[in-house]
Motif scaffolding. Structure first.
Motif, PDB file in Angstrom:
ATOM      1  N   THR A  50       0.855  -1.196   0.000  1.00 22.56           N
ATOM      2  CA  THR A  50       0.000   0.000   0.000  1.00 22.56           C
ATOM      3  C   THR A  50       0.882   1.235   0.000  1.00 22.56           C
ATOM      4  O   THR A  50       1.712   1.392   0.889  1.00 22.56           O
ATOM      5  N   ARG A  91     -11.586  -1.927  -0.521  1.00 20.56           N
ATOM      6  CA  ARG A  91     -11.392  -1.149   0.701  1.00 20.56           C
ATOM      7  C   ARG A  91     -12.503  -0.113   0.793  1.00 20.56           C
ATOM      8  O   ARG A  91     -12.921   0.447  -0.223  1.00 20.56           O
ATOM      9  N   GLN A  95     -11.332   2.783   5.448  1.00 22.53           N
ATOM     10  CA  GLN A  95     -10.028   2.106   5.452  1.00 22.53           C
ATOM     11  C   GLN A  95      -8.983   2.931   4.699  1.00 22.53           C
ATOM     12  O   GLN A  95      -7.824   2.993   5.103  1.00 22.53           O
TER      13      GLN A  95
END
Ligand SMILES: Nc1ncnc2c1ncn2[C@@H]1O[C@H](COP(=O)(O)OP(=O)(O)OP(=O)(O)O)[C@@H](O)[C@H]1O
Ligand SMILES: [Mg+2]
Length: 487
Positions: A50, A91, A95
């Motif tokens: 990420t 997501r 989030q």
């Protein structure tokens, strides 16, 4: 020992920032690229990776199924989750906002040597109560605990400008123009604190809108004139990368024009005949002509806000500038103009790109750190759950030993308790550190339920030892008191 929260965060739709209260002031903490602002964008190039910030923002156009922005304004609203194709995950807005908060917390941890336990978070003025709740959940997901105070962004801005209601009486008008929109807000004293009294907004009046206008009205026609590509329009999939490059160059030239009267721009474009270097001279005059209608619309919205609140310009203490787009000299000249402007003294003594984060930090310097209550409650929940499981297995053991001699209602009661404990156990495991049990009301519920379960099992245990042991002691009355599964 730190006693106040001290960390202030601006959670913005396009960009975010973090600041630290110190020595009666507030200092912006830079990210690992040494920048004051971190784009509120998330990129997942593969499972388990990420990226947040500039790297993600730069992928928005090239990898639109793997990188997203704009999720902060979608917090607390119904809507599809974000699907990251290459990573194969989805997501929620919460989030993704949590990823941005985590990134800012890492910057704070780098500075202070420890991650912040809480932060004051400035959120967009337009946030509804549902959106505030969602922002709080994002903070919990980011490890900031459940007691982060939220401030409307304009209130944070006003605090950073020194609008504390002592030396100056207010109200103040906050003129906020960032990348993706414009908001005018009135902030003033009410109920002993600085409050948001009203606001109006327009999502199309931001710096990004001006960049697009530079591309569509000036640069794209010049590319066509110089190189003659066919159908050279923003909507054409074929030219997507060229338009992204032009827009980046337009923004850089626009920013340069806040200090110069001319900016040269060079962009390498991939056209039919191969690579071509496009050059263009953008002048302050041309930029001002393009931007003036947006500025005039923003001023009109400010007038509307005054009228809606029955205020005249002279009732307002100052016009406080926030957001990078307010650095444009063309806008400042217009605001200072007695006729085209608002007639309110404009204060631009603060850096408008970080003013909200610094205001949040100033406030954070006055808010005591939340007690360790959540962690204690979590420990208590875990301890109670352990006790409950043990008591349950003791009861089950007794039932097994006793064989068929145990009344059916006792067996049913133990089975029901087992089911309830199992469900609670599952919930707590699934929730992890940021699960439902860490939200204050649910935490209380879990504690109440577990305490009841424990008492109930103790009762049952008494009843079972009484019955199974064949003694004359009567089993405790099971029909009374609250049953499991409550409240
Ligand atoms: N010197 C400057 N002159 C003109 N515009 C500028 C200057 N510096 C930054 N900007 C513009 O300001 C905008 C960014 O401002 P800011 O960082 O406050 O926005 P943001 O908070 O990320 O966006 P939003 O509030 O819409 O979520 C960009 O459009 C940028 O081009
Ligand atoms: Mg902003």
């Amino acid at each position: 020992m730190r006693e106040t929260i001290d960390i202030g965060i601006e959670l913005g739709n396009t960009g975010s920032a973090v600041a630290l209260a110190e020595d009666g002031g507030a200092r912006v903490l830079r990210n690992n690229e040494y920048r004051d602002r971190t784009p509120s964008a998330v990129f997942m190039p593969r499972p388990g990776t990420t990226l947040v910030g500039r790297a993600a923002r730069e992928r928005l156009k090239a990898a639109p199924k793997d990188a997203y922005a704009g999720f902060v304004l979608r917090l607390g609203t119904a809507g599809e989750p974000y699907r990251f194709h290459r990573a194969g995950v989805t997501r929620t807005a919460e989030q993704l906002a949590a990823e941005v908060l985590k990134s800012l917390c890492r910057d704070a941890a780098h500075e202070r040597g420890e991650p912040p336990a809480a932060a004051v978070i400035a959120v967009p003025a337009s946030f509804t109560p549902e959106q505030h709740d969602a922002a709080r959940r994002a903070a919990v997901l980011a490890g900031l605990g459940e007691d982060c105070p939220l401030l409307p962004e304009p209130v944070a801005v006003a605090l950073a400008y020194g609008a504390d209601g002592t030396a100056r009486r207010g109200p103040w008008m906050v003129f906020s123009m960032g990348s993706s929109g414009f908001t005018a807000s009135l902030v003033g004293e009410r109920d002993g604190g600085l409050r948001l009294l009203g606001h109006v907004g327009a999502p199309h009046l931001g710096g990004g809108h001006i960049d697009r206008a530079i591309v569509d009205d000036l640069l794209a026609p010049a590319v066509v004139r110089d190189f003659g590509p066919r159908d050279f329009t923003r909507g054409s999939e074929r030219w997507r990368t060229n338009f992204a490059k032009l827009q980046g160059a337009a923004e850089a030239a626009k920013i340069e024009l806040s200090r110069a009267t001319e900016a040269e721009l060079y962009v390498d474009l991939t056209l039919d005949g191969g690579e071509e270097t496009f050059s263009y001279t953008l002048t302050r005059g041309a930029l001002d002509d393009l931007a003036r209608p947006s500025y005039a619309e923003a001023v009109a919205l400010c007038r509307r806000l005054l009228a809606e609140n029955s205020l005249l310009p002279e009732d307002v203490d100052a016009l406080l500038l926030a957001g990078g787009a307010t650095l444009a000299p063309g806008l400042r000249e217009l605001l200072a103009d007695p006729r085209a402007g608002l007639g309110i003294r404009a204060d631009h003594s603060q850096d408008p790109t970080t003013v909200a984060a610094r205001g949040a930090a100033l406030h954070a310097g006055t808010v005591p750190l939340p007690a360790a209550a959540p962690a204690l409650a979590r420990d208590e929940i875990a301890g109670l759950l352990r006790e409950t499981r043990d008591a349950l297995s003791r009861c089950t053991g007794l039932l097994d030993q006793a064989g068929t001699g145990v009344p059916g209602r006792l067996r049913a009661a133990v089975a029901l308790l087992r089911e309830t404990v199992g469900r609670l156990d599952d919930d707590l495991r699934r929730g992890g550190a940021a699960g439902w049990h860490t939200a204050a009301p649910s935490r209380t519920r879990a504690l109440v339920l577990l305490r009841r379960l424990r008492d109930r099992l103790a009762e049952l245990h008494g009843a079972l030892t009484g019955d199974a042991g064949g003694e004359s002691r009567r089993p405790a009355p099971l029909g009374t008191g609250p049953g499991p599964g409550l409240p």
